[in-house]
Design an enzyme around this catalytic site. Sequence first.
Site, short mmCIF file in Angstrom:
data_model
loop_
_atom_site.label_atom_id
_atom_site.label_comp_id
_atom_site.label_asym_id
_atom_site.label_seq_id
_atom_site.Cartn_x
_atom_site.Cartn_y
_atom_site.Cartn_z
N ASN A 10 -179.77 -6.14 -9.88
CA ASN A 10 -179.02 -4.87 -9.74
C ASN A 10 -178.43 -4.33 -10.70
O ASN A 10 -177.47 -4.75 -11.25
CB ASN A 10 -178.03 -5.54 -8.52
CG ASN A 10 -177.37 -4.24 -7.93
OD1 ASN A 10 -177.21 -3.38 -8.58
ND2 ASN A 10 -176.91 -4.56 -6.75
N GLU A 37 -180.17 -0.85 -6.36
CA GLU A 37 -178.95 -0.14 -6.62
C GLU A 37 -179.22 0.86 -7.77
O GLU A 37 -178.35 1.09 -8.43
CB GLU A 37 -177.77 -0.89 -6.64
CG GLU A 37 -176.52 0.03 -6.00
CD GLU A 37 -175.26 -0.92 -5.93
OE1 GLU A 37 -174.19 -0.26 -5.55
OE2 GLU A 37 -175.20 -2.16 -6.16
N TYR A 112 -182.82 -4.51 -0.96
CA TYR A 112 -181.50 -4.56 -1.51
C TYR A 112 -180.83 -4.41 -0.13
O TYR A 112 -180.71 -3.47 0.66
CB TYR A 112 -181.24 -3.16 -2.09
CG TYR A 112 -179.62 -2.83 -2.39
CD1 TYR A 112 -178.74 -3.87 -2.82
CD2 TYR A 112 -179.23 -1.52 -2.26
CE1 TYR A 112 -177.27 -3.78 -2.99
CE2 TYR A 112 -177.81 -1.25 -2.31
CZ TYR A 112 -176.83 -2.31 -2.67
OH TYR A 112 -175.75 -2.18 -2.91
N ASP A 156 -181.37 -8.23 -4.40
CA ASP A 156 -180.01 -8.39 -4.22
C ASP A 156 -179.82 -8.69 -2.70
O ASP A 156 -179.70 -7.33 -1.99
CB ASP A 156 -179.20 -7.21 -4.68
CG ASP A 156 -177.50 -7.33 -4.52
OD1 ASP A 156 -177.35 -8.48 -3.72
OD2 ASP A 156 -176.82 -6.31 -4.64
N ASN A 158 -177.42 -9.81 -1.07
CA ASN A 158 -175.72 -9.98 -0.63
C ASN A 158 -175.52 -11.06 0.20
O ASN A 158 -174.38 -10.86 0.73
CB ASN A 158 -175.72 -8.42 -0.15
CG ASN A 158 -175.16 -7.43 -1.28
OD1 ASN A 158 -174.28 -7.84 -2.03
ND2 ASN A 158 -175.58 -6.30 -1.23
N ASP A 259 -172.01 -5.67 -12.36
CA ASP A 259 -171.42 -6.88 -11.95
C ASP A 259 -172.64 -8.16 -11.62
O ASP A 259 -172.15 -9.28 -11.38
CB ASP A 259 -170.44 -6.65 -10.92
CG ASP A 259 -171.22 -5.91 -9.72
OD1 ASP A 259 -172.28 -5.42 -9.93
OD2 ASP A 259 -170.45 -5.61 -8.84
N HIS A 260 -173.82 -7.59 -11.61
CA HIS A 260 -175.10 -8.53 -11.40
C HIS A 260 -175.56 -8.85 -12.80
O HIS A 260 -175.50 -7.89 -13.67
CB HIS A 260 -176.04 -8.08 -10.35
CG HIS A 260 -175.48 -7.99 -9.03
ND1 HIS A 260 -175.57 -8.65 -7.91
CD2 HIS A 260 -174.64 -6.66 -8.45
CE1 HIS A 260 -175.46 -8.22 -7.03
NE2 HIS A 260 -174.56 -7.07 -7.13
#
Length: 269
Positions: A10, A37, A112, A156, A158, A259-260
Site C-alpha cells: 500500500n 491506494e 484494496y 491491503d 485491512n 504507513d504500510h
Amino acid sequence: MTPLRIATWNINSVRLRRPLLAELVKALDPDVLCLQETKCPDEHFPLDDLRAFGFPHIAHRGMKGYNGVAVLSRIPFAVRDGDPDWCGRGDCRHIAVELDTPGGPVELHDFYVPAGGDTPDREANPKFAHKLDFVAEATAWSRARGAKPRSVLVGDLNIAPLEHDVWSHRQMLGVVSHTPVEVEALTGWMRAGDWHDALRHFVPGDQKLYTWWSYRAKDWETSDRGRRLDHVWVSPDLAGRLSRHHVHKPARGWPQASDHVPAMIELSL
C-alpha cells in the site's frame, strides 16, 4: 525451477512516493509488484517513470484522491475482464491479471479492502457496513468460482485476523481491523476460496507479524504497535512451491514513508 517474486505494498499515493519505488526494487528485486491506494486517476498515472524501474508491463485502475490499484511486472500478462464491480461503486479496489509463467499462467488478484472507519458498528458507521459488504461479496465470488489452481491473491485487506497479527489482541478486540466480526468475515473469505496464508506459511501463528504502523505513533519502531493488514494468499497447489518471504520493515522509516511496508513471497515454478 524458476523463482517468481511477488510483492504487495500500500504505497499511499504513487506520485508522492514514486522515488521510494527505487528503494523497494533495490531491497526486494520483485518480478511483480502490486500496489494499493495509488490515489491517481488513470490519465495521470506515471507510466514512464515506473517502467524506468524495470517494469515494462503495467496495469492500473485509479481515481482522483482515493483508492486505486496497480500491477507492475517484468513478466508479460493479460488483464482479466469480467470480475465484479464490488458493491457497485466503481471505486478501483481490485485488478487482476494472468501472468505468463513457466508451466502455465498464474492468476494474480490485487485487492484494496475498505478500511471501515473508526466505529465497528454497521448501523452507526456506513464505512464499516461497506467493508463488511465488500468482504461478503468477495467471499461469495470465491465460493462460486471454487478453488482456482495457480492463483495468488494479495493486497491491503485491512483486517488483521490472528491474535499475533496485532500488538495486543485484548486491547484491539474493539478496534476496527481486529474485531470478531471482521476476523470471521476474512476467515470465511479464505475458506471459500481454499486460500493458503503465504506469510504465515513461514511465520508461525504464535509469533508477531506486522505490515502496518500508525502515523499517529512517532515512536512507531520503539513501541512496535503494529498490525498485519497486508496479505498474500496462494492456491493450495502453490503452497508447496513457496520458497521464501520477506516483510520489509525498514520501509516504514523511509522519508515520507507509507504507513504500510512491502511484503513479498517467492514461488518456485
